[in-house]
Design a protein around this motif. Structure first.
Motif, PDB file in Angstrom:
ATOM      1  N   THR A 308     -43.571 -13.841  45.566  1.00  0.00           N
ATOM      2  CA  THR A 308     -44.191 -12.589  46.009  1.00  0.00           C
ATOM      3  C   THR A 308     -45.500 -12.351  45.277  1.00  0.00           C
ATOM      4  O   THR A 308     -46.505 -11.966  45.877  1.00  0.00           O
ATOM      5  CB  THR A 308     -43.240 -11.402  45.765  1.00  0.00           C
ATOM      6  OG1 THR A 308     -42.021 -11.613  46.471  1.00  0.00           O
ATOM      7  CG2 THR A 308     -43.867 -10.093  46.234  1.00  0.00           C
ATOM      8  N   LEU A 309     -45.487 -12.585  43.972  1.00  0.00           N
ATOM      9  CA  LEU A 309     -46.709 -12.437  43.177  1.00  0.00           C
ATOM     10  C   LEU A 309     -47.787 -13.414  43.640  1.00  0.00           C
ATOM     11  O   LEU A 309     -48.955 -13.036  43.821  1.00  0.00           O
ATOM     12  CB  LEU A 309     -46.390 -12.656  41.701  1.00  0.00           C
ATOM     13  CG  LEU A 309     -47.577 -12.655  40.735  1.00  0.00           C
ATOM     14  CD1 LEU A 309     -48.258 -11.297  40.730  1.00  0.00           C
ATOM     15  CD2 LEU A 309     -47.135 -13.038  39.330  1.00  0.00           C
ATOM     16  N   LYS A 314     -52.850 -14.327  46.397  1.00  0.00           N
ATOM     17  CA  LYS A 314     -53.573 -15.194  47.340  1.00  0.00           C
ATOM     18  C   LYS A 314     -54.216 -14.366  48.449  1.00  0.00           C
ATOM     19  O   LYS A 314     -55.364 -14.610  48.847  1.00  0.00           O
ATOM     20  CB  LYS A 314     -52.598 -16.213  47.934  1.00  0.00           C
ATOM     21  CG  LYS A 314     -53.256 -17.272  48.801  1.00  0.00           C
ATOM     22  CD  LYS A 314     -52.232 -18.291  49.267  1.00  0.00           C
ATOM     23  CE  LYS A 314     -52.884 -19.377  50.125  1.00  0.00           C
ATOM     24  NZ  LYS A 314     -51.874 -20.373  50.580  1.00  0.00           N
ATOM     25  N   GLU A 315     -53.476 -13.378  48.936  1.00  0.00           N
ATOM     26  CA  GLU A 315     -53.990 -12.505  49.988  1.00  0.00           C
ATOM     27  C   GLU A 315     -55.124 -11.621  49.460  1.00  0.00           C
ATOM     28  O   GLU A 315     -56.155 -11.442  50.119  1.00  0.00           O
ATOM     29  CB  GLU A 315     -52.857 -11.642  50.533  1.00  0.00           C
ATOM     30  CG  GLU A 315     -53.240 -10.729  51.682  1.00  0.00           C
ATOM     31  CD  GLU A 315     -53.596 -11.490  52.949  1.00  0.00           C
ATOM     32  OE1 GLU A 315     -54.316 -10.914  53.783  1.00  0.00           O
ATOM     33  OE2 GLU A 315     -53.158 -12.647  53.098  1.00  0.00           O
ATOM     34  N   LYS A 336     -50.947 -17.721  24.168  1.00  0.00           N
ATOM     35  CA  LYS A 336     -50.845 -18.635  25.300  1.00  0.00           C
ATOM     36  C   LYS A 336     -50.029 -17.942  26.385  1.00  0.00           C
ATOM     37  O   LYS A 336     -49.063 -17.236  26.089  1.00  0.00           O
ATOM     38  CB  LYS A 336     -50.146 -19.937  24.904  1.00  0.00           C
ATOM     39  CG  LYS A 336     -50.883 -20.750  23.835  1.00  0.00           C
ATOM     40  CD  LYS A 336     -52.157 -21.373  24.377  1.00  0.00           C
ATOM     41  CE  LYS A 336     -52.823 -22.244  23.318  1.00  0.00           C
ATOM     42  NZ  LYS A 336     -54.086 -22.826  23.794  1.00  0.00           N
ATOM     43  N   PRO A 337     -50.384 -18.118  27.643  1.00  0.00           N
ATOM     44  CA  PRO A 337     -49.660 -17.444  28.730  1.00  0.00           C
ATOM     45  C   PRO A 337     -48.326 -18.123  29.040  1.00  0.00           C
ATOM     46  O   PRO A 337     -48.190 -18.850  30.023  1.00  0.00           O
ATOM     47  CB  PRO A 337     -50.632 -17.555  29.912  1.00  0.00           C
ATOM     48  CG  PRO A 337     -51.382 -18.808  29.643  1.00  0.00           C
ATOM     49  CD  PRO A 337     -51.520 -18.906  28.151  1.00  0.00           C
ATOM     50  N   TYR A 338     -47.319 -17.878  28.178  1.00  0.00           N
ATOM     51  CA  TYR A 338     -46.022 -18.496  28.395  1.00  0.00           C
ATOM     52  C   TYR A 338     -45.280 -17.880  29.588  1.00  0.00           C
ATOM     53  O   TYR A 338     -44.467 -18.539  30.224  1.00  0.00           O
ATOM     54  CB  TYR A 338     -45.163 -18.351  27.137  1.00  0.00           C
ATOM     55  CG  TYR A 338     -45.679 -19.143  25.959  1.00  0.00           C
ATOM     56  CD1 TYR A 338     -45.636 -20.532  25.955  1.00  0.00           C
ATOM     57  CD2 TYR A 338     -46.234 -18.506  24.852  1.00  0.00           C
ATOM     58  CE1 TYR A 338     -46.119 -21.271  24.886  1.00  0.00           C
ATOM     59  CE2 TYR A 338     -46.721 -19.227  23.776  1.00  0.00           C
ATOM     60  CZ  TYR A 338     -46.647 -20.613  23.804  1.00  0.00           C
ATOM     61  OH  TYR A 338     -47.132 -21.327  22.745  1.00  0.00           O
ATOM     62  N   MET A 342     -47.790 -14.762  34.426  1.00  0.00           N
ATOM     63  CA  MET A 342     -49.167 -14.841  33.940  1.00  0.00           C
ATOM     64  C   MET A 342     -49.760 -16.207  34.257  1.00  0.00           C
ATOM     65  O   MET A 342     -50.936 -16.316  34.658  1.00  0.00           O
ATOM     66  CB  MET A 342     -49.180 -14.595  32.434  1.00  0.00           C
ATOM     67  CG  MET A 342     -50.564 -14.327  31.853  1.00  0.00           C
ATOM     68  SD  MET A 342     -51.293 -12.758  32.369  1.00  0.00           S
ATOM     69  CE  MET A 342     -52.487 -13.284  33.596  1.00  0.00           C
ATOM     70  N   LYS A 343     -48.963 -17.259  34.107  1.00  0.00           N
ATOM     71  CA  LYS A 343     -49.433 -18.604  34.457  1.00  0.00           C
ATOM     72  C   LYS A 343     -49.808 -18.680  35.929  1.00  0.00           C
ATOM     73  O   LYS A 343     -50.812 -19.275  36.311  1.00  0.00           O
ATOM     74  CB  LYS A 343     -48.341 -19.635  34.153  1.00  0.00           C
ATOM     75  CG  LYS A 343     -48.200 -20.010  32.686  1.00  0.00           C
ATOM     76  CD  LYS A 343     -47.176 -21.119  32.533  1.00  0.00           C
ATOM     77  CE  LYS A 343     -47.025 -21.545  31.092  1.00  0.00           C
ATOM     78  NZ  LYS A 343     -46.026 -22.622  30.928  1.00  0.00           N
ATOM     79  N   THR A 344     -48.983 -18.074  36.773  1.00  0.00           N
ATOM     80  CA  THR A 344     -49.231 -18.081  38.215  1.00  0.00           C
ATOM     81  C   THR A 344     -50.509 -17.329  38.550  1.00  0.00           C
ATOM     82  O   THR A 344     -51.313 -17.775  39.380  1.00  0.00           O
ATOM     83  CB  THR A 344     -48.042 -17.445  38.961  1.00  0.00           C
ATOM     84  OG1 THR A 344     -46.837 -18.146  38.627  1.00  0.00           O
ATOM     85  CG2 THR A 344     -48.252 -17.490  40.462  1.00  0.00           C
TER      86      THR A 344
END
Length: 382
Positions: A308-309, A314-315, A336-338, A342-344
């Motif tokens: 969903t995120l 993307k939209e 670090k974005p563990y 956040m990584k996405t």
């Protein structure tokens, strides 16, 4: 299994008091939220207690280790002393569940356990209000300077003032002056256009439990954007998205604090970033266009529906000009974005800066310029 609510309440109160003794900020509302969360389960074990309390009480990266040490200490001393286990089979099941959530380090004492580090969030929504009396107007003044610098760099529409441009309207006054040297014969045309120095801002702020330590500054940012920038929309979210324009625009700083404290009742609740952004697209798609700069303020601690995120970002990426993510945890030197969320998100955002950089105008300007001109080769951390 622990079924006695009085035991849980007693444990939470003693545990929160002990955390405060170790320097971790735990408010009375945090304790109430923890008791409410634990009360949602009929039967509860050590793993569930640990997960729920950690999601509510721990707000800083450096507090995880202290939390683990205090939890192990109190669980062994208090829970096991108070709890009366009548069935040995139940006790063995509890130990099995506990072993699933711990990683034993080599040592003689197996009670000194260290839990696997996982960034967690609370999936539950609690209705609670937040006192904003500690918010300072000086924060608004300071953040306004940085936001002005940001909008000049990332301007999306023209203001009222004119300046010289190659393409634009003919400036007759300057044209006559320019050609006086040629006897009044028109050889050069001087043109002007309005300055491209303003931006349409959509601000989305996380007010979940993990962001509670930064709420005062988050409110200062929301108030500044609402009242100092003409074209702006302000939202806050935890497990749901709320448009707070009507609570901020046109009010004094003190009045806005009172209104927002009383009207918004999802402070320190769970975290659903993907759902919030999905609601923004579904219910407020009209404010998202190529003149919009979307600013997201969140620590990214969300283990909700990652798809969903991803789909929401993307939209939004297709609709808006730029996406800026302000993360309070990024103030840490070795951050670090563990968190998976956040990584996405890093794949879709243009600028990622620490939240406190809003109060450091020069550093913010340098970071934004550096990241904007390296859009094709984004590599924020790795």
């Amino acid at each position: 299994m622990i079924k006695n609510n009085e035991i849980l309440i007693d444990f939470v109160l003693k545990f929160s008091r002990e955390l405060r003794n170790y320097g971790i900020k735990v408010s009375p509302m945090d304790s109430i939220d923890a008791i409410k969360a634990l009360g949602l389960f009929e039967d509860i074990n050590k793993k569930k207690i640990y997960t729920i309390l950690r999601s509510i009480f721990v707000k800083k990266f450096e507090d995880y280790e202290i939390f683990d040490l205090v939890f192990n200490k109190l669980y062994n001393k208090i829970i096991k002393e108070i709890e009366e286990v009548e069935n040995e089979e139940i006790l063995s099941n509890l130990e099995i569940l506990d072993k699933e959530s711990v990683l034993f380090k080599g040592g003689e004492n197996k009670d000194d356990t260290m839990f696997n580090f996982k960034v967690i969030y609370s999936p539950y929504e609690f209705q609670s209000k937040r006192d904003l009396r500690n918010s300072k107007y000086s924060d608004v003044i300071n953040v306004r300077k940085s936001l002005k610098a940001l909008t000049k760099i990332m301007a999306t529409y023209r203001g009222l003032r004119y300046w010289n441009e190659i393409k634009g309207y003919i400036d007759m006054r300057k044209t006559y002056r320019k050609n006086l040297a040629y006897g009044g014969e028109i050889l050069y045309l001087m043109r002007k256009n309005r300055k491209l120095d303003r931006a349409k801002i959509v601000l989305v702020c996380d007010i979940s439990a993990s962001m509670d330590n930064y709420v005062e500054k988050v409110f200062a940012l929301m108030f500044c954007v609402a009242n100092k920038f003409h074209k702006s929309s302000i939202f806050c979210f935890s497990t749901s998205l709320i448009n707070v324009d009507i609570y901020l625009k046109g009010y004094s700083f003190e009045k806005a604090k009172d209104i927002l404290s009383n009207k918004v009742d999802v402070w320190k609740s769970g975290t659903k970033i993907g759902f919030a952004l999905s609601s923004l697209i579904k219910n407020y798609s009209g404010i998202l266009d190529r003149k919009t700069i979307l600013i997201i303020v969140s620590d990214g601690l969300d283990l909700g529906d990652i798809e969903t995120l991803k789909n929401s970002l993307k939209e939004i990426r297709k609709k808006v000009k730029n996406i800026i993510w302000l993360n309070p945890l990024a103030d840490e030197k070795d951050y670090k974005p563990y968190a998976l969320a956040m990584k996405t998100a890093l794949d879709f955002i243009d600028v990622f800066v620490p939240f406190n950089d809003l109060w450091k105008e020069n550093k913010l300007r340098k970071d934004i310029i550096k990241q904007l001109y390296n859009v094709r080769n984004k590599n924020f951390f790795f």
